[in-house]
Motif scaffolding. Structure first.
Motif, mmCIF file in Angstrom:
data_model
loop_
_atom_site.group_PDB
_atom_site.id
_atom_site.type_symbol
_atom_site.label_atom_id
_atom_site.label_comp_id
_atom_site.label_asym_id
_atom_site.label_seq_id
_atom_site.Cartn_x
_atom_site.Cartn_y
_atom_site.Cartn_z
ATOM 1 N N GLY A 18 0.774 -1.239 0.000
ATOM 2 C CA GLY A 18 0.000 0.000 0.000
ATOM 3 C C GLY A 18 0.803 1.285 0.000
ATOM 4 O O GLY A 18 0.618 2.140 -0.858
ATOM 5 N N TYR A 19 1.697 1.440 0.969
ATOM 6 C CA TYR A 19 2.462 2.684 1.055
ATOM 7 C C TYR A 19 3.339 2.869 -0.182
ATOM 8 O O TYR A 19 3.425 3.963 -0.733
ATOM 9 C CB TYR A 19 3.313 2.705 2.333
ATOM 10 C CG TYR A 19 4.099 3.976 2.495
ATOM 11 C CD1 TYR A 19 3.453 5.161 2.873
ATOM 12 C CD2 TYR A 19 5.471 4.013 2.251
ATOM 13 C CE1 TYR A 19 4.164 6.351 3.002
ATOM 14 C CE2 TYR A 19 6.184 5.196 2.384
ATOM 15 C CZ TYR A 19 5.529 6.356 2.761
ATOM 16 O OH TYR A 19 6.230 7.517 2.883
ATOM 17 N N GLN A 20 3.976 1.788 -0.622
ATOM 18 C CA GLN A 20 4.789 1.853 -1.837
ATOM 19 C C GLN A 20 3.928 2.244 -3.036
ATOM 20 O O GLN A 20 4.362 2.994 -3.901
ATOM 21 C CB GLN A 20 5.440 0.505 -2.146
ATOM 22 C CG GLN A 20 6.587 0.132 -1.253
ATOM 23 C CD GLN A 20 7.073 -1.281 -1.549
ATOM 24 O OE1 GLN A 20 6.277 -2.187 -1.816
ATOM 25 N NE2 GLN A 20 8.377 -1.480 -1.485
ATOM 26 N N VAL A 56 -0.072 -11.129 -3.298
ATOM 27 C CA VAL A 56 1.024 -12.074 -3.546
ATOM 28 C C VAL A 56 1.790 -12.405 -2.272
ATOM 29 O O VAL A 56 2.510 -13.393 -2.218
ATOM 30 C CB VAL A 56 1.986 -11.573 -4.652
ATOM 31 C CG1 VAL A 56 1.285 -11.517 -5.989
ATOM 32 C CG2 VAL A 56 2.609 -10.249 -4.305
ATOM 33 N N LYS A 57 1.604 -11.561 -1.245
ATOM 34 C CA LYS A 57 2.268 -11.802 0.037
ATOM 35 C C LYS A 57 1.458 -11.101 1.115
ATOM 36 O O LYS A 57 1.056 -9.951 0.946
ATOM 37 C CB LYS A 57 3.694 -11.252 -0.009
ATOM 38 C CG LYS A 57 4.520 -11.544 1.218
ATOM 39 C CD LYS A 57 5.931 -10.999 1.036
ATOM 40 C CE LYS A 57 6.756 -11.213 2.287
ATOM 41 N NZ LYS A 57 8.079 -10.602 2.158
ATOM 42 N N LYS A 63 0.125 -6.208 3.149
ATOM 43 C CA LYS A 63 -0.185 -7.028 1.983
ATOM 44 C C LYS A 63 0.559 -6.470 0.776
ATOM 45 O O LYS A 63 0.576 -5.267 0.558
ATOM 46 C CB LYS A 63 -1.680 -7.007 1.671
ATOM 47 C CG LYS A 63 -2.526 -7.721 2.694
ATOM 48 C CD LYS A 63 -3.991 -7.670 2.302
ATOM 49 C CE LYS A 63 -4.836 -8.315 3.380
ATOM 50 N NZ LYS A 63 -6.253 -8.255 3.038
ATOM 51 N N THR A 64 1.154 -7.363 0.016
ATOM 52 C CA THR A 64 1.803 -6.981 -1.227
ATOM 53 C C THR A 64 0.914 -7.449 -2.366
ATOM 54 O O THR A 64 0.491 -8.608 -2.395
ATOM 55 C CB THR A 64 3.206 -7.611 -1.342
ATOM 56 O OG1 THR A 64 3.989 -7.172 -0.223
ATOM 57 C CG2 THR A 64 3.885 -7.208 -2.635
ATOM 58 N N TYR A 65 0.619 -6.528 -3.276
ATOM 59 C CA TYR A 65 -0.280 -6.806 -4.395
ATOM 60 C C TYR A 65 0.503 -6.975 -5.683
ATOM 61 O O TYR A 65 1.536 -6.339 -5.874
ATOM 62 C CB TYR A 65 -1.286 -5.663 -4.570
ATOM 63 C CG TYR A 65 -2.177 -5.466 -3.380
ATOM 64 C CD1 TYR A 65 -3.394 -6.137 -3.281
ATOM 65 C CD2 TYR A 65 -1.808 -4.615 -2.340
ATOM 66 C CE1 TYR A 65 -4.215 -5.970 -2.179
ATOM 67 C CE2 TYR A 65 -2.626 -4.437 -1.240
ATOM 68 C CZ TYR A 65 -3.823 -5.120 -1.156
ATOM 69 O OH TYR A 65 -4.647 -4.952 -0.072
ATOM 70 N N GLY A 66 -0.018 -7.818 -6.549
ATOM 71 C CA GLY A 66 0.555 -8.000 -7.871
ATOM 72 C C GLY A 66 -0.556 -8.025 -8.903
ATOM 73 O O GLY A 66 -1.732 -8.255 -8.581
#
Length: 99
Positions: A18-20, A56-57, A63-66
């Motif tokens: 999110g922040y990225q 994805v993680k 949470k990391t999104y792809g």
């Protein structure tokens, strides 16, 4: 596709959390689009529901999104639509030259 969705997909050319993503959207749009957390997470929820993105993680806190293949196809389709809009807008430039 909304402008916010388009820029989130562009920012997800590589997986991000999110922040990225907020920073990546600002960077990709050259500062023109600044997305707050409420808008971002609303867009992410909608895009996940539509199958454009996936988690994805998930480490519990972050949470990391792809982007999915469906998302990549949608991004390419939207890009082509935007290219056509710009090409059609050449009429305006030609009109100005004739004035």
């Amino acid at each position: 596709m909304t402008e916010a969705m388009y820029y989130v997909l562009l920012a997800l050319m590589s997986p991000n959390h999110g922040y990225q993503l907020m920073n990546a959207v600002a960077q990709v749009s050259k500062g023109r689009i600044r997305m707050g957390p409420g808008t971002l997470y609303g867009v992410l929820g909608r895009m996940q529901k539509d199958g454009f993105i996936m988690v994805v993680k998930d480490n519990g806190r972050r949470k990391t999104y792809g982007m999915t293949e469906v998302g990549k196809a949608a991004l390419k389709q939207e890009y082509q639509r935007l290219v056509c809009l710009v090409e059609d807008g050449r009429l305006l430039r030609e009109e100005k030259r004739n004035e």
